[in-house]
Design an enzyme around this catalytic site. Sequence first.
Site, mmCIF file in Angstrom:
data_model
loop_
_atom_site.group_PDB
_atom_site.id
_atom_site.type_symbol
_atom_site.label_atom_id
_atom_site.label_comp_id
_atom_site.label_asym_id
_atom_site.label_seq_id
_atom_site.Cartn_x
_atom_site.Cartn_y
_atom_site.Cartn_z
ATOM 1 N N ARG A 38 34.101 50.060 31.918
ATOM 2 C CA ARG A 38 33.179 49.784 33.036
ATOM 3 C C ARG A 38 31.855 50.521 32.809
ATOM 4 O O ARG A 38 30.775 49.959 33.016
ATOM 5 C CB ARG A 38 33.819 50.220 34.354
ATOM 6 N N PHE A 49 37.278 38.053 38.208
ATOM 7 C CA PHE A 49 38.520 38.802 38.417
ATOM 8 C C PHE A 49 38.145 40.235 38.807
ATOM 9 O O PHE A 49 38.614 41.214 38.229
ATOM 10 C CB PHE A 49 39.411 38.796 37.176
ATOM 11 N N ASP A 83 37.011 36.869 42.976
ATOM 12 C CA ASP A 83 38.440 37.142 42.867
ATOM 13 C C ASP A 83 39.175 36.218 43.829
ATOM 14 O O ASP A 83 38.635 35.869 44.891
ATOM 15 C CB ASP A 83 38.748 38.606 43.200
ATOM 16 N N SER A 84 40.392 35.838 43.479
ATOM 17 C CA SER A 84 41.158 34.922 44.331
ATOM 18 C C SER A 84 41.859 35.634 45.481
ATOM 19 O O SER A 84 42.309 35.002 46.432
ATOM 20 C CB SER A 84 42.207 34.183 43.489
ATOM 21 N N CYS A 116 44.450 41.774 28.467
ATOM 22 C CA CYS A 116 45.429 42.855 28.643
ATOM 23 C C CYS A 116 46.814 42.405 28.185
ATOM 24 O O CYS A 116 47.824 43.004 28.552
ATOM 25 C CB CYS A 116 45.463 43.328 30.094
ATOM 26 N N ASP A 125 37.654 39.598 33.094
ATOM 27 C CA ASP A 125 38.760 40.556 32.996
ATOM 28 C C ASP A 125 40.000 39.960 33.662
ATOM 29 O O ASP A 125 40.428 40.425 34.721
ATOM 30 C CB ASP A 125 38.356 41.882 33.654
#
Length: 394
Positions: A210, A226, A248-249, A338, A298
């Site tokens: 970040r 995300f 973001d959801s 990831c 991400d």
Amino acid sequence: MNKIILHKGKDKAAWQLHPWVFSGAIKHIQGSPTNGEVVEVFNIDNEFIAYGVYSGLSRVAVRLLEWHPDKHIDESWWRDRVRRAVAQRKHLLNESNDTCRLIFAEADFIPGLIADKYADFISIQVHAAAVERVKEWIVDELATLLKPRGIYERSDLKSREHEGLQDTNGVAYGEVPPEFVDVIENGIKYQINILEGQKSGFYCDQRENRALTAQYVKGKRVLDCFSYSGGFTLNALRAGAASVVAVDSSALAIETLKRNVEVNSFDTNTYKAVQSDVNKYLRQLGEEGEKFDVIVLDPPKYAPSRSALDKASRAYKDLNRRGLMLLESGGLLATFSCSGAMDIETFKQVIAWAALDAGKEIQYIRQFTQPEDHPVRASFPEGEYLKGLLVRVV
């Protein structure tokens, strides 16, 4: 003690200190070990290899812990492993950073345990029956070393099914965390939700990435996909981004992001939070002809195993293609995976395919990885799960 005898030729990885013994490598079991019980592991010639813990329900039938025959896996052994892990992270904690990973499973010789420090609270996740058996000692050692206000367990993981364990959520020590716990990372304030947030409450594995990405955003239009609780967004706002759109959801993630913007007193006119499926929103932005200077992708884990890698590669390619199409010459894409099953070279190839499909020529200008509180044992390369690339459109 129960003994595990390995097939001829199936002992090489164990001799090389790899911590996993798969069920197919076992020739014979002497005794009747229960899930989580300590066992001795031998080769076909009856030579001692290591002590480990048994799991009769998992593909990983034994998790090796100790290769010295004169050391015993008792209470003092477990407590010593906790002390070592915590001592190796002490230097990461200061007035600008009061959150980090304290214990990272196999990397710290405690397979099946994650422990994260969030200011005055610790969040733990127990994946394995062996750790479940000694959890009381581990919690007591963490409490003794760090004197937190509380230790909260978030063991609601699918992996527990393979260990014969049911979900467990609740206080393991001290107080129940409040709905939002105030922490600080890279000098930025966050209010995180340990009780209901994703994973253990926060993604401290992106701490360094970040800050690195924020070096490129001053005066730029940024799209953070995300975004979760706003790690990349908050770092970009502090670094002087002209504007940030965070997507973001999750409604909880968006609400948490808004709180974090306010608690840092950032200008609320410089960012927009959007609750939406990211792929759908990227498609919408493309149809509207929107462009950005810096985009962060991400996503969650697309490849939980090697068998899912082909499908995941297609998903990563499509996601990055949509992102690249929103960038013009000089634009930057910070993209991450990831998925432990995807190595960095495969990820580079996927991004190259995405660029070709998007009609873009790109350069890789930086590689990202996980920070030192998520170490990778040389004998366990599977622990290297987080990788990323900073990509420039030529």
